[in-house]
Design a protein around this motif. Structure first.
Motif, PDB file in Angstrom:
ATOM      1  N   LEU A  36      -0.692  12.274   7.742  1.00  0.00           N
ATOM      2  CA  LEU A  36      -1.022  11.831   6.391  1.00  0.00           C
ATOM      3  C   LEU A  36      -0.013  10.800   5.884  1.00  0.00           C
ATOM      4  CD1 LEU A  36      -2.900  12.188   3.972  1.00  0.00           C
ATOM      5  CD2 LEU A  36      -1.382  13.996   3.187  1.00  0.00           C
ATOM      6  N   SER A  37       1.277  11.061   6.092  1.00  0.00           N
ATOM      7  CA  SER A  37       2.283  10.102   5.619  1.00  0.00           C
ATOM      8  C   SER A  37       2.243   8.808   6.427  1.00  0.00           C
ATOM      9  CB  SER A  37       3.672  10.725   5.660  1.00  0.00           C
ATOM     10  OG  SER A  37       4.024  11.072   6.972  1.00  0.00           O
ATOM     11  N   GLY A  38       1.965   8.896   7.730  1.00  0.00           N
ATOM     12  CA  GLY A  38       1.850   7.688   8.545  1.00  0.00           C
ATOM     13  C   GLY A  38       0.661   6.843   8.149  1.00  0.00           C
ATOM     14  N   ALA A  39      -0.471   7.501   7.882  1.00  0.00           N
ATOM     15  CA  ALA A  39      -1.661   6.766   7.445  1.00  0.00           C
ATOM     16  C   ALA A  39      -1.420   6.124   6.075  1.00  0.00           C
ATOM     17  CB  ALA A  39      -2.865   7.694   7.382  1.00  0.00           C
ATOM     18  N   GLY A  40      -0.722   6.826   5.220  1.00  0.00           N
ATOM     19  CA  GLY A  40      -0.390   6.263   3.905  1.00  0.00           C
ATOM     20  C   GLY A  40       0.501   5.039   4.021  1.00  0.00           C
ATOM     21  N   LEU A  41       1.453   5.086   4.936  1.00  0.00           N
ATOM     22  CA  LEU A  41       2.338   3.940   5.146  1.00  0.00           C
ATOM     23  C   LEU A  41       1.570   2.740   5.682  1.00  0.00           C
ATOM     24  CD1 LEU A  41       5.253   2.887   5.139  1.00  0.00           C
ATOM     25  CD2 LEU A  41       5.469   3.744   7.456  1.00  0.00           C
ATOM     26  N   LEU A  42       0.661   2.979   6.615  1.00  0.00           N
ATOM     27  CA  LEU A  42      -0.145   1.875   7.143  1.00  0.00           C
ATOM     28  C   LEU A  42      -1.079   1.299   6.080  1.00  0.00           C
ATOM     29  CD1 LEU A  42      -1.024   3.174  10.712  1.00  0.00           C
ATOM     30  CD2 LEU A  42       0.554   1.348  10.081  1.00  0.00           C
ATOM     31  N   MET A  43      -1.673   2.150   5.264  1.00  0.00           N
ATOM     32  CA  MET A  43      -2.560   1.656   4.200  1.00  0.00           C
ATOM     33  C   MET A  43      -1.775   0.857   3.157  1.00  0.00           C
ATOM     34  SD  MET A  43      -5.520   2.317   5.175  1.00  0.00           S
ATOM     35  CE  MET A  43      -6.357   1.756   3.719  1.00  0.00           C
ATOM     36  N   ALA A  44      -0.554   1.277   2.866  1.00  0.00           N
ATOM     37  CA  ALA A  44       0.282   0.511   1.934  1.00  0.00           C
ATOM     38  C   ALA A  44       0.599  -0.866   2.516  1.00  0.00           C
ATOM     39  CB  ALA A  44       1.571   1.272   1.642  1.00  0.00           C
ATOM     40  N   ALA A  45       0.849  -0.929   3.824  1.00  0.00           N
ATOM     41  CA  ALA A  45       1.120  -2.221   4.462  1.00  0.00           C
ATOM     42  C   ALA A  45      -0.103  -3.133   4.394  1.00  0.00           C
ATOM     43  CB  ALA A  45       1.546  -2.007   5.917  1.00  0.00           C
ATOM     44  N   VAL A  46      -1.298  -2.571   4.588  1.00  0.00           N
ATOM     45  CA  VAL A  46      -2.530  -3.362   4.492  1.00  0.00           C
ATOM     46  C   VAL A  46      -2.711  -3.876   3.071  1.00  0.00           C
ATOM     47  CG1 VAL A  46      -5.051  -3.205   4.596  1.00  0.00           C
ATOM     48  CG2 VAL A  46      -3.674  -2.274   6.442  1.00  0.00           C
ATOM     49  N   VAL A  48      -0.389  -4.433   0.778  1.00  0.00           N
ATOM     50  CA  VAL A  48       0.609  -5.476   0.510  1.00  0.00           C
ATOM     51  C   VAL A  48       0.222  -6.770   1.214  1.00  0.00           C
ATOM     52  CG1 VAL A  48       3.025  -6.117   0.956  1.00  0.00           C
ATOM     53  CG2 VAL A  48       2.498  -3.886   0.028  1.00  0.00           C
ATOM     54  N   TYR A  49      -0.347  -6.657   2.402  1.00  0.00           N
ATOM     55  CA  TYR A  49      -0.743  -7.827   3.186  1.00  0.00           C
ATOM     56  C   TYR A  49      -1.939  -8.542   2.561  1.00  0.00           C
ATOM     57  CZ  TYR A  49      -2.473 -10.465   7.228  1.00  0.00           C
ATOM     58  OH  TYR A  49      -2.921 -11.446   8.063  1.00  0.00           O
ATOM     59  N   GLN A  50      -2.891  -7.799   2.022  1.00  0.00           N
ATOM     60  CA  GLN A  50      -4.126  -8.394   1.509  1.00  0.00           C
ATOM     61  C   GLN A  50      -3.929  -9.171   0.207  1.00  0.00           C
ATOM     62  OE1 GLN A  50      -7.089  -8.788   2.857  1.00  0.00           O
ATOM     63  NE2 GLN A  50      -6.287  -7.802   4.689  1.00  0.00           N
ATOM     64  N   GLY A  51      -2.915  -8.839  -0.574  1.00  0.00           N
ATOM     65  CA  GLY A  51      -2.662  -9.562  -1.832  1.00  0.00           C
ATOM     66  C   GLY A  51      -2.464 -11.054  -1.626  1.00  0.00           C
ATOM     67  N   PRO A  52      -1.433 -11.466  -0.905  1.00  0.00           N
ATOM     68  CA  PRO A  52      -1.225 -12.892  -0.668  1.00  0.00           C
ATOM     69  C   PRO A  52      -2.295 -13.510   0.229  1.00  0.00           C
ATOM     70  CG  PRO A  52       0.697 -11.635   0.040  1.00  0.00           C
ATOM     71  CD  PRO A  52      -0.314 -10.671  -0.428  1.00  0.00           C
ATOM     72  N   ARG A  53      -2.880 -12.706   1.118  1.00  0.00           N
ATOM     73  CA  ARG A  53      -3.905 -13.225   2.028  1.00  0.00           C
ATOM     74  C   ARG A  53      -5.141 -13.676   1.247  1.00  0.00           C
ATOM     75  NH1 ARG A  53      -4.865 -15.354   6.731  1.00  0.00           N
ATOM     76  NH2 ARG A  53      -6.622 -14.505   7.856  1.00  0.00           N
ATOM     77  N   SER A  54      -5.532 -12.889   0.255  1.00  0.00           N
ATOM     78  CA  SER A  54      -6.708 -13.278  -0.530  1.00  0.00           C
ATOM     79  C   SER A  54      -6.430 -14.538  -1.354  1.00  0.00           C
ATOM     80  CB  SER A  54      -7.147 -12.129  -1.428  1.00  0.00           C
ATOM     81  OG  SER A  54      -6.158 -11.833  -2.392  1.00  0.00           O
ATOM     82  N   GLY A  65       7.475 -15.638  -2.155  1.00  0.00           N
ATOM     83  CA  GLY A  65       7.232 -14.202  -2.338  1.00  0.00           C
ATOM     84  C   GLY A  65       6.054 -13.717  -1.511  1.00  0.00           C
ATOM     85  N   ALA A  66       4.996 -14.533  -1.453  1.00  0.00           N
ATOM     86  CA  ALA A  66       3.823 -14.158  -0.657  1.00  0.00           C
ATOM     87  C   ALA A  66       4.160 -14.130   0.831  1.00  0.00           C
ATOM     88  CB  ALA A  66       2.691 -15.145  -0.922  1.00  0.00           C
ATOM     89  N   ILE A  67       4.965 -15.081   1.273  1.00  0.00           N
ATOM     90  CA  ILE A  67       5.377 -15.097   2.680  1.00  0.00           C
ATOM     91  C   ILE A  67       6.232 -13.876   2.986  1.00  0.00           C
ATOM     92  CG2 ILE A  67       6.765 -16.352   4.382  1.00  0.00           C
ATOM     93  CD1 ILE A  67       5.794 -18.934   2.961  1.00  0.00           C
ATOM     94  N   ALA A  68       7.118 -13.512   2.053  1.00  0.00           N
ATOM     95  CA  ALA A  68       7.947 -12.321   2.248  1.00  0.00           C
ATOM     96  C   ALA A  68       7.087 -11.061   2.291  1.00  0.00           C
ATOM     97  CB  ALA A  68       8.984 -12.219   1.135  1.00  0.00           C
ATOM     98  N   GLN A  69       6.056 -10.990   1.442  1.00  0.00           N
ATOM     99  CA  GLN A  69       5.156  -9.830   1.455  1.00  0.00           C
ATOM    100  C   GLN A  69       4.431  -9.696   2.781  1.00  0.00           C
ATOM    101  OE1 GLN A  69       2.862 -10.453  -2.262  1.00  0.00           O
ATOM    102  NE2 GLN A  69       2.966  -8.237  -2.432  1.00  0.00           N
ATOM    103  N   ILE A  70       3.912 -10.792   3.289  1.00  0.00           N
ATOM    104  CA  ILE A  70       3.182 -10.743   4.556  1.00  0.00           C
ATOM    105  C   ILE A  70       4.121 -10.359   5.702  1.00  0.00           C
ATOM    106  CG2 ILE A  70       1.998 -12.190   6.254  1.00  0.00           C
ATOM    107  CD1 ILE A  70       0.660 -13.619   3.923  1.00  0.00           C
ATOM    108  N   PHE A  72       6.869  -8.566   5.459  1.00  0.00           N
ATOM    109  CA  PHE A  72       7.197  -7.154   5.292  1.00  0.00           C
ATOM    110  C   PHE A  72       6.030  -6.275   5.768  1.00  0.00           C
ATOM    111  CE2 PHE A  72       6.900  -3.333   2.618  1.00  0.00           C
ATOM    112  CZ  PHE A  72       8.093  -2.724   2.962  1.00  0.00           C
ATOM    113  N   ALA A  73       4.812  -6.640   5.398  1.00  0.00           N
ATOM    114  CA  ALA A  73       3.651  -5.844   5.779  1.00  0.00           C
ATOM    115  C   ALA A  73       3.449  -5.872   7.285  1.00  0.00           C
ATOM    116  CB  ALA A  73       2.402  -6.353   5.062  1.00  0.00           C
ATOM    117  N   ALA A  74       3.673  -7.011   7.917  1.00  0.00           N
ATOM    118  CA  ALA A  74       3.522  -7.092   9.370  1.00  0.00           C
ATOM    119  C   ALA A  74       4.568  -6.236  10.072  1.00  0.00           C
ATOM    120  CB  ALA A  74       3.619  -8.539   9.829  1.00  0.00           C
ATOM    121  N   GLY A  75       5.763  -6.187   9.510  1.00  0.00           N
ATOM    122  CA  GLY A  75       6.824  -5.347  10.080  1.00  0.00           C
ATOM    123  C   GLY A  75       6.527  -3.872   9.921  1.00  0.00           C
TER     124      GLY A  75
END
Length: 79
Positions: A36-46, A48-54, A65-70, A72-75
């Protein structure tokens, strides 16, 4: 000759050392908690990634900031 009181009393319980305590696994070895915690961490990364991507899909140039977010999310997604 030893100083007075230096000897342990015969009925005293031994004091455990720092390494004597049993080590318990994080979350007590509960696999559902880990999943559950691992899935939550992956969903949070998605998320964070989708904000600047959209914003980039709309044609808005990315900010630092958007580059830093992407980055961080990829990491987070690979960990």
């Amino acid at each position: 000759m030893s100083p007075q009181g230096a000897e342990a009393a015969p009925d005293a319980a031994p004091v455990p050392g720092p390494g004597a305590a049993s080590r318990r696994a994080l979350f007590g070895g509960c696999w559902s908690c880990r999943l559950l915690s691992g899935a939550g961490l992956l969903m949070a990364a998605v998320w964070v990634y989708q904000g600047p991507r959209s914003a980039m899909k709309k044609g808005i140039p990315p900010s630092m900031g958007a580059i830093a977010q992407i980055t961080f999310a990829a990491g987070e997604g690979r960990g």
